[in-house]
Design a protein around this motif. Structure first.
Motif, mmCIF file in Angstrom:
data_model
loop_
_atom_site.group_PDB
_atom_site.id
_atom_site.type_symbol
_atom_site.label_atom_id
_atom_site.label_comp_id
_atom_site.label_asym_id
_atom_site.label_seq_id
_atom_site.Cartn_x
_atom_site.Cartn_y
_atom_site.Cartn_z
ATOM 1 N N THR A 129 0.843 -1.197 0.000
ATOM 2 C CA THR A 129 0.000 0.000 0.000
ATOM 3 C C THR A 129 0.877 1.246 0.000
ATOM 4 O O THR A 129 2.098 1.175 0.171
ATOM 5 N N HIS A 130 0.246 2.386 -0.166
ATOM 6 C CA HIS A 130 0.972 3.651 -0.166
ATOM 7 C C HIS A 130 0.124 4.714 0.521
ATOM 8 O O HIS A 130 -1.118 4.690 0.437
ATOM 9 N N ASP A 131 0.797 5.633 1.181
ATOM 10 C CA ASP A 131 0.069 6.690 1.891
ATOM 11 C C ASP A 131 -0.752 7.564 0.956
ATOM 12 O O ASP A 131 -1.781 8.113 1.348
ATOM 13 N N GLY A 132 -0.270 7.746 -0.274
ATOM 14 C CA GLY A 132 -0.966 8.608 -1.215
ATOM 15 C C GLY A 132 -0.906 10.069 -0.838
ATOM 16 O O GLY A 132 -1.772 10.860 -1.217
ATOM 17 N N ALA A 133 0.123 10.434 -0.074
ATOM 18 C CA ALA A 133 0.288 11.827 0.356
ATOM 19 C C ALA A 133 1.768 12.143 0.436
ATOM 20 O O ALA A 133 2.605 11.262 0.648
ATOM 21 N N THR A 188 5.218 13.033 1.815
ATOM 22 C CA THR A 188 5.850 12.788 3.105
ATOM 23 C C THR A 188 6.590 14.034 3.575
ATOM 24 O O THR A 188 7.398 14.600 2.836
ATOM 25 N N VAL A 189 6.315 14.460 4.773
ATOM 26 C CA VAL A 189 7.005 15.614 5.352
ATOM 27 C C VAL A 189 7.837 15.139 6.533
ATOM 28 O O VAL A 189 7.498 14.161 7.201
ATOM 29 N N ARG A 190 8.936 15.826 6.769
ATOM 30 C CA ARG A 190 9.808 15.451 7.879
ATOM 31 C C ARG A 190 9.041 15.555 9.202
ATOM 32 O O ARG A 190 8.311 16.507 9.436
ATOM 33 N N GLY A 191 9.211 14.559 10.028
ATOM 34 C CA GLY A 191 8.494 14.523 11.294
ATOM 35 C C GLY A 191 7.226 13.697 11.252
ATOM 36 O O GLY A 191 6.646 13.385 12.288
ATOM 37 N N ASP A 244 8.740 7.715 2.166
ATOM 38 C CA ASP A 244 7.852 8.281 1.145
ATOM 39 C C ASP A 244 6.568 7.485 0.965
ATOM 40 O O ASP A 244 5.972 7.469 -0.106
ATOM 41 N N GLY A 245 6.121 6.812 2.035
ATOM 42 C CA GLY A 245 4.776 6.266 2.048
ATOM 43 C C GLY A 245 4.593 4.845 1.601
ATOM 44 O O GLY A 245 3.456 4.393 1.429
ATOM 45 N N TYR A 246 5.683 4.078 1.397
ATOM 46 C CA TYR A 246 5.551 2.684 0.968
ATOM 47 C C TYR A 246 5.365 1.761 2.180
ATOM 48 O O TYR A 246 6.046 1.906 3.189
ATOM 49 N N HIS A 247 4.454 0.813 2.043
ATOM 50 C CA HIS A 247 4.252 -0.207 3.081
ATOM 51 C C HIS A 247 4.079 -1.552 2.395
ATOM 52 O O HIS A 247 3.305 -1.666 1.438
ATOM 53 N N SER A 248 4.764 -2.580 2.881
ATOM 54 C CA SER A 248 4.596 -3.919 2.330
ATOM 55 C C SER A 248 4.642 -4.941 3.458
ATOM 56 O O SER A 248 5.358 -4.775 4.445
#
Length: 418
Positions: free
Chosen positions: A262-266, A268-271, A397-401
């Protein structure tokens, strides 16, 4: 899926060792392999520690003409692939080359080679680079070189999704098996230790600046302050089940039963630690595809980034799926460093070895869990039933596996004809 994908060979080149045996001994004994960077002078960097592969020497294992054309990162893949194929007792030269493939993951390619050529470009009045710069540094170089070396002419790919790619390569390999390929070399390796590569990593603000190898990398801990980089990874032989049985493969470590990406689809900001919901979703997708319930999972090996906000995101996702303290959790990244895509592949190797040996290695690095990170860490290496394992990765940067692995009982399969 009508064709089942199993793993029949493991090859490891990592800070934990140059073989699966050395890797297993390191993680089950809890020996920290992180130390000062020796490949270059890192004294001017805030991060001076890393997990380096000890005593790695490609001399005599790769033709000298090829060595000068490739990077340390590719050399390590040659050695790991050789190990994995030997472990599987598989000679690809005897197979139809169009039914063998290579699918690997890499974040940044050949850093040491690129460093050498960049220095040549800016220090030499001729302002030139060598002819092999165009291929040796490229993040797909290892896939290309492995496919040439082993004459794998089936569909081959490189995946780039930070740490998650080491898992994505296995799920992609399973899909390729279902589409007709018989054998896939999969996994991931990294060699991110060079002056310019370290400078790029430091820029993220996520690296630890600790000077004590034993305490610099503390995932989920109240004192967590970032991760220590590492190099290496693992190559795995993914094989169609009936093909493995027909040739009487000496070992089948486990089946790739399910996966989710899946991916956040947003942006990515620091923090920001990313989306717990999307990370949770990757785990649920993997379980659904494996036709498994959370209670079926005997061991979870997580990403364990060591950055407080990311650890909190991961812990939240784990608790949502498994319930508080609902799954034994073990990570060894504080022993080896975080190896990016190679780390996820190495975690898969660890999970397979745990299933094969029916032993769970102790979780390393967490001393006092941070609030919200009170997970079921395995306190010591112990005998345990490990029939189903999940490995998860939480890439930048929003990647999840997430990947579900299942142990196969060959005796039971023979008895039932399945």
């Amino acid at each position: 899926m009508t064709r089942r994908a199993v793993i029949t060979g493991i090859g490891v080149v990592s800070p934990s060792g140059l073989t699966t045996g050395e890797h297993w001994e390191t993680i089950t004994s809890g020996r920290c392999r992180i130390g000062p960077i020796t490949q270059f002078d890192a004294s001017g960097y805030p991060t001076t520690l890393a997990g380096e592969v000890p005593g790695f020497d490609v001399t005599g294992r790769v033709d000298g003409r090829l060595v000068v054309q490739t990077d340390r990162w590719t050399w390590m893949s040659f050695v790991a692939a050789e190990q994995a194929l030997d472990d599987a007792s598989l000679d690809l030269s005897t197979m139809d080359p169009y039914r063998t493939s290579v699918v690997m993951a890499s974040s940044s390619g050949g850093n040491a080679f690129g460093q050498k050529e960049l220095q040549r470009l800016w220090s030499d009045p001729k302002r030139t680079v060598g002819a092999y710069q165009s291929i040796a540094w490229f993040y797909a170089a290892t896939v290309g070189q492995l496919s040439i070396r082993h004459q794998a002419k089936g569909p081959s790919n490189v995946l780039v999704s930070e740490s998650a790619g080491g898992l994505d390569s296995l799920s992609h390999a399973a899909r390729m098996i279902d589409r007709g390929v018989s054998v896939v070399l999969a996994g991931g390796l990294e060699a991110p230790l060079s002056p310019y590569a370290l400078a790029c990593q430091v820029r993220s603000g996520r690296l630890s600046v600790g000077k004590d190898p034993e305490s610099a990398y503390l995932p989920y801990d109240a004192d967590a302050s970032g991760y220590v980089p590492g190099e290496g990874g693992a190559v795995l032989v993914v094989e169609e089940l009936e093909h493995a049985l027909a040739r009487n493969a000496p070992v089948i470590y486990g089946e790739i039963a399910g996966w989710g990406a899946t991916h956040d689809g947003a942006h990515t900001v620091r923090g920001s630690g990313g989306s717990p919901r999307q990370y949770e979703r990757s785990m649920r997708l993997a379980l659904e595809r494996a036709d498994a319930a959370p209670a079926d999972v005997d061991l979870l090996i997580p990403d364990a980034l060591g950055v407080p906000e990311n650890d909190a995101t991961e812990a939240s996702a784990i608790n949502e799926v498994f319930g508080a303290g609902g799954v034994p959790l073990s990570t060894q990244k504080s022993l080896t460093g975080r190896i990016y895509q190679g780390g996820a592949a190495l975690d898969v190797a660890t999970a397979l070895l745990a299933m094969d040996r029916q032993v769970v290695p102790a979780s390393a690095g967490t001393r006092t869990p941070a609030p919200g990170c009170e997970l079921a860490f395995v306190p010591e290496t112990r005998q345990a039933v490990v029939d189903t394992a999940m490995v998860s990765a939480h890439g930048f940067d929003g990647y999840h596996s997430s990947l579900v692995l299942r142990r196969l009982d060959r005796g039971a399969m023979a008895a039932t004809g399945g």
